[in-house]
Design a protein around this motif. Sequence first.
Motif, PDB file in Angstrom:
ATOM      1  N   SER A  33      59.405  33.287  46.011  1.00  0.00           N
ATOM      2  CA  SER A  33      58.846  33.300  44.666  1.00  0.00           C
ATOM      3  C   SER A  33      57.507  34.025  44.586  1.00  0.00           C
ATOM      4  O   SER A  33      56.890  34.050  43.520  1.00  0.00           O
ATOM      5  N   CYS A  34      57.030  34.581  45.689  1.00  0.00           N
ATOM      6  CA  CYS A  34      55.752  35.300  45.686  1.00  0.00           C
ATOM      7  C   CYS A  34      55.834  36.513  44.757  1.00  0.00           C
ATOM      8  O   CYS A  34      56.804  37.280  44.789  1.00  0.00           O
ATOM      9  N   GLN A  35      54.799  36.703  43.959  1.00  0.00           N
ATOM     10  CA  GLN A  35      54.738  37.850  43.048  1.00  0.00           C
ATOM     11  C   GLN A  35      54.508  39.124  43.851  1.00  0.00           C
ATOM     12  O   GLN A  35      53.602  39.205  44.672  1.00  0.00           O
ATOM     13  N   GLU A  36      55.353  40.136  43.602  1.00  0.00           N
ATOM     14  CA  GLU A  36      55.318  41.356  44.398  1.00  0.00           C
ATOM     15  C   GLU A  36      54.754  42.551  43.637  1.00  0.00           C
ATOM     16  O   GLU A  36      54.744  43.661  44.159  1.00  0.00           O
ATOM     17  N   TYR A  37      54.289  42.354  42.429  1.00  0.00           N
ATOM     18  CA  TYR A  37      53.763  43.482  41.675  1.00  0.00           C
ATOM     19  C   TYR A  37      52.619  43.001  40.789  1.00  0.00           C
ATOM     20  O   TYR A  37      52.475  41.817  40.491  1.00  0.00           O
ATOM     21  N   CYS A  38      51.757  43.979  40.404  1.00  0.00           N
ATOM     22  CA  CYS A  38      50.651  43.697  39.485  1.00  0.00           C
ATOM     23  C   CYS A  38      50.231  45.016  38.853  1.00  0.00           C
ATOM     24  O   CYS A  38      49.846  45.960  39.567  1.00  0.00           O
ATOM     25  N   GLY A  39      50.295  45.100  37.521  1.00  0.00           N
ATOM     26  CA  GLY A  39      49.911  46.336  36.854  1.00  0.00           C
ATOM     27  C   GLY A  39      50.767  47.502  37.317  1.00  0.00           C
ATOM     28  O   GLY A  39      51.998  47.431  37.370  1.00  0.00           O
ATOM     29  N   ASN A  40      50.113  48.608  37.705  1.00  0.00           N
ATOM     30  CA  ASN A  40      50.826  49.802  38.149  1.00  0.00           C
ATOM     31  C   ASN A  40      51.235  49.744  39.607  1.00  0.00           C
ATOM     32  O   ASN A  40      51.919  50.645  40.087  1.00  0.00           O
ATOM     33  N   TRP A  59      41.419  36.981  53.747  1.00  0.00           N
ATOM     34  CA  TRP A  59      41.014  38.384  53.593  1.00  0.00           C
ATOM     35  C   TRP A  59      42.112  39.220  52.939  1.00  0.00           C
ATOM     36  O   TRP A  59      41.840  40.268  52.355  1.00  0.00           O
ATOM     37  N   PHE A  60      43.356  38.777  53.029  1.00  0.00           N
ATOM     38  CA  PHE A  60      44.487  39.553  52.524  1.00  0.00           C
ATOM     39  C   PHE A  60      45.015  38.995  51.201  1.00  0.00           C
ATOM     40  O   PHE A  60      46.087  39.384  50.754  1.00  0.00           O
ATOM     41  N   GLU A  61      44.253  38.092  50.576  1.00  0.00           N
ATOM     42  CA  GLU A  61      44.683  37.532  49.304  1.00  0.00           C
ATOM     43  C   GLU A  61      44.425  38.533  48.171  1.00  0.00           C
ATOM     44  O   GLU A  61      43.360  39.108  48.054  1.00  0.00           O
ATOM     45  N   ILE A  62      45.444  38.720  47.322  1.00  0.00           N
ATOM     46  CA  ILE A  62      45.369  39.609  46.158  1.00  0.00           C
ATOM     47  C   ILE A  62      45.345  38.743  44.893  1.00  0.00           C
ATOM     48  O   ILE A  62      46.110  37.773  44.776  1.00  0.00           O
ATOM     49  N   VAL A  63      44.468  39.078  43.973  1.00  0.00           N
ATOM     50  CA  VAL A  63      44.472  38.430  42.662  1.00  0.00           C
ATOM     51  C   VAL A  63      44.792  39.480  41.613  1.00  0.00           C
ATOM     52  O   VAL A  63      44.352  40.623  41.695  1.00  0.00           O
ATOM     53  N   CYS A  64      45.577  39.086  40.630  1.00  0.00           N
ATOM     54  CA  CYS A  64      45.968  39.988  39.549  1.00  0.00           C
ATOM     55  C   CYS A  64      45.157  39.599  38.314  1.00  0.00           C
ATOM     56  O   CYS A  64      45.353  38.534  37.733  1.00  0.00           O
ATOM     57  N   LYS A  65      44.206  40.469  37.967  1.00  0.00           N
ATOM     58  CA  LYS A  65      43.321  40.130  36.857  1.00  0.00           C
ATOM     59  C   LYS A  65      43.077  41.346  35.985  1.00  0.00           C
ATOM     60  O   LYS A  65      43.351  42.484  36.377  1.00  0.00           O
ATOM     61  N   SER A  66      42.505  41.110  34.805  1.00  0.00           N
ATOM     62  CA  SER A  66      42.246  42.192  33.860  1.00  0.00           C
ATOM     63  C   SER A  66      41.099  43.060  34.348  1.00  0.00           C
ATOM     64  O   SER A  66      40.146  42.583  34.970  1.00  0.00           O
ATOM     65  N   SER A  67      41.202  44.353  34.063  1.00  0.00           N
ATOM     66  CA  SER A  67      40.170  45.299  34.481  1.00  0.00           C
ATOM     67  C   SER A  67      38.942  45.167  33.592  1.00  0.00           C
ATOM     68  O   SER A  67      39.019  44.765  32.431  1.00  0.00           O
ATOM     69  N   ASN A  68      37.782  45.530  34.144  1.00  0.00           N
ATOM     70  CA  ASN A  68      36.532  45.524  33.377  1.00  0.00           C
ATOM     71  C   ASN A  68      36.285  46.836  32.643  1.00  0.00           C
ATOM     72  O   ASN A  68      35.298  46.973  31.923  1.00  0.00           O
ATOM     73  N   ASP A  69      37.160  47.826  32.875  1.00  0.00           N
ATOM     74  CA  ASP A  69      36.982  49.120  32.210  1.00  0.00           C
ATOM     75  C   ASP A  69      37.265  48.973  30.726  1.00  0.00           C
ATOM     76  O   ASP A  69      38.237  48.323  30.306  1.00  0.00           O
ATOM     77  N   SER A  70      36.433  49.633  29.900  1.00  0.00           N
ATOM     78  CA  SER A  70      36.551  49.488  28.447  1.00  0.00           C
ATOM     79  C   SER A  70      37.820  50.140  27.910  1.00  0.00           C
ATOM     80  O   SER A  70      38.418  49.662  26.946  1.00  0.00           O
ATOM     81  N   TYR A  71      38.262  51.228  28.552  1.00  0.00           N
ATOM     82  CA  TYR A  71      39.394  51.952  27.993  1.00  0.00           C
ATOM     83  C   TYR A  71      40.739  51.276  28.303  1.00  0.00           C
ATOM     84  O   TYR A  71      41.740  51.554  27.664  1.00  0.00           O
ATOM     85  N   ASP A  72      40.801  50.416  29.282  1.00  0.00           N
ATOM     86  CA  ASP A  72      42.061  49.697  29.531  1.00  0.00           C
ATOM     87  C   ASP A  72      41.800  48.201  29.680  1.00  0.00           C
ATOM     88  O   ASP A  72      42.400  47.530  30.511  1.00  0.00           O
ATOM     89  N   LEU A  73      40.903  47.678  28.869  1.00  0.00           N
ATOM     90  CA  LEU A  73      40.555  46.264  28.910  1.00  0.00           C
ATOM     91  C   LEU A  73      41.792  45.421  28.624  1.00  0.00           C
ATOM     92  O   LEU A  73      42.513  45.646  27.659  1.00  0.00           O
ATOM     93  N   GLY A  74      41.995  44.425  29.450  1.00  0.00           N
ATOM     94  CA  GLY A  74      43.135  43.536  29.287  1.00  0.00           C
ATOM     95  C   GLY A  74      44.333  43.939  30.123  1.00  0.00           C
ATOM     96  O   GLY A  74      45.263  43.143  30.290  1.00  0.00           O
ATOM     97  N   PHE A  75      44.355  45.157  30.674  1.00  0.00           N
ATOM     98  CA  PHE A  75      45.474  45.590  31.504  1.00  0.00           C
ATOM     99  C   PHE A  75      45.280  45.045  32.926  1.00  0.00           C
ATOM    100  O   PHE A  75      44.265  45.309  33.543  1.00  0.00           O
ATOM    101  N   PRO A  76      46.222  44.264  33.446  1.00  0.00           N
ATOM    102  CA  PRO A  76      46.010  43.626  34.758  1.00  0.00           C
ATOM    103  C   PRO A  76      46.053  44.636  35.899  1.00  0.00           C
ATOM    104  O   PRO A  76      46.821  45.595  35.877  1.00  0.00           O
ATOM    105  N   LYS A  77      45.214  44.377  36.908  1.00  0.00           N
ATOM    106  CA  LYS A  77      45.182  45.197  38.109  1.00  0.00           C
ATOM    107  C   LYS A  77      45.000  44.277  39.319  1.00  0.00           C
ATOM    108  O   LYS A  77      44.371  43.228  39.222  1.00  0.00           O
TER     109      LYS A  77
END
Length: 742
Positions: A33-40, A59-77
Amino acid sequence: MELQMVLFRMLVLVIMCSILNAFARASNVINRSCQEYCGNVSMIPYPFGIGNGCFVDDWFEIVCKSSNDSYDLGFPKPYLKRLDLEVMEIDITFPGRVRVSYPIFSSCTNVTNSTKNLKLEKTPFGFSENDNNFVAMGCNNSASMWSIFPDDSVSYGGCKSPCYRAPFTNGSHCNATNCCQTTIPSYLQAFSTTIQPKLSSSPYNGSNECKYAFLVDQNWFETNFTEPNPNMSVPVVLYWTFDNTTFYSLPTMKNMTAREYKNYTYICHLALVLRNPTNHCDCENGYKGNPYLLGGCGDINECTDPDFNITCTPNTRCENTEGSYRCVAAKNTKLSIIIGVSTSLGVLFLIFSGWGSYKVIKKRMRIKRKEKFFKQNGGLLLQQQLSTNNEVNVENTKLFNSEELEKATDRFSVDRIIGHGGQGTVYKGMLADGRIVAIKKSMVIDEEKLQAFINEVVILSRINHRNVVKLLGCCLETKVPLLVYEFIPNGTLAEYLNGQNEEFSPTWDMRLRIAIEVARALFYLHSAASSPIYHRDIKSTNILLDEKYRAKVADFGISRSVAIEQTHLSTLVQGTFGYVDPEYFRSGQFTDKSDVYSFGVVLAELLTGEKAISSIGARDTKSLAAFFVSSMEENNLFNILDNQVLKEMEKEKIIAVANLAKRCLNLKGRKRPTMREVAMELEANQMSQNLASNLQQKYGEIEDAKTEISKQRDVVSVSTTSSMDSAIAASSFDTQPLFISS
């Protein structure tokens, strides 16, 4: 009845053991059930992962969160949680790389600015030396970096970008226009960057422009980079490694017996060298997938891709097997059709015509494919270089076919690998005539590496010297070009000095002879060749030792030939940290004295047994050249010399060679000797040493002769005395007097 009960209990025991073993194996499988994708990013493979139980450690943990960039705010990365770095791509195939977005350093003032990059310090991650470059941009920008290592040693590097205003367009790369780039050292985790603007008399002095300095993925930089800005981030490639505890906690390493390990489709390696990032797992040949999971490596169907089953001919059929494939004889259905319709001459004619056309088309396809690879690998450029150069011709360089070299190396088996270089991988092979050769398989060819490949072929075709590795030929009809050299069996000088040959230790006579042979080769390149050749990458790993431990200079990928009247070569700074001439680094002008400086570093290695660049040991500086010169100036030479040198050689001879090395390492090129002077001084030192040895031997022979003469005189004296006594005794019975004539 009792026998049946015993058998029943044994059966239950076997079933229970099987169930427990299956349960133990199932516990090593990562949660499906591990999530294998995030954003692009469509693939986040283990040992990385999102969510509890999906990654090997924090050290190898990935979090999927929204970007701080203004032009793609809310898009998860995806982000590396502990480092807070955006993940752009993860590649778990050997040697394992992760591409992240890393901020650039900029300065928009006319004062010197510095910054420290310590984010990766004491982490499992580091900057990949093979994938990243250090880039400086801006008019008259002198940017430098200090690589910081765990033992507090540093390594200096950097470059200066010229002042010329030219717009950057998409697809452009750093071509010495407001831009420069250089390589980075190995195992880099932390560094400090300094931007020092320089004034210029140019009308485009760039005094009001921003200056930039940053590490960047060199492939992305050459194809996708556009105009920079102070707030941007660029892709950077990181390597990763595991500590021993984490490594043995991997599913593929946990509770593995020797028999189980042998039967699986992956290989795991644990590095024993300090800070060498090679703790990894990899799929066996013939398999692909995730080697960090049990059952993660699946069989490759080689029959679906012609590049994987090139040994199968048109008369055979490819049949996939577990981990490999085989070529089996194709069923001759056409022959059955011919026999069945033998009464119809028209059908027979069509069948033979079709078969002939198929053979012709297939042959043309093979020819076109080889022609395509020949052009792609610079065959036309090589022919042009050889035809326009009167000193060499195509006949001097044999063109091998791909089948011959594949057979010589067992289809480039990993068991035949004997080394890796900056330009490719080297295999040991045996030709059909029994000759043992070294075959260098180039990396994926881009324009810069293609020029280096052609350059090495042209230069080596002109050289005929016993202390320079001999080029036997090349092959251009494969996907990447191949170079064939004479095989040099005893490895590199660096391996020899590091004690990897315990049976034949490097004596002083051996070291001096190797130094003389390398000096003669460089003197030949600089002065005796028809036109001077600058090697530009002299180092102990580029000096090979043959079966008699004679030196052979190798790797002419970045060498250059110059006109006789030409005094220097202006290029982007290239070379290896620890061996690069500081004067060349500052000016960008390479002279024959730059090779002399690199030879001086090798001479210091021969005297001390130390590496040119080392972060381990008691010396104050990472650079052997600076450490050697400062030790001599402080009259501390004999404390840094190799024990074998001190034990075997007179101090006066050692001091003479050390002074020669110090002169070669002079920071001012004009004060360094030429390679002719270096070779003559080393040969004179060797001759005086041999003369002293011969005199000592002859002195010993004279002493032995004196002793022998003395013994003979004693024998004669005794014999004479005995004769005289006999004569006197006889005279007492004789009336005549006795006369003894003298």
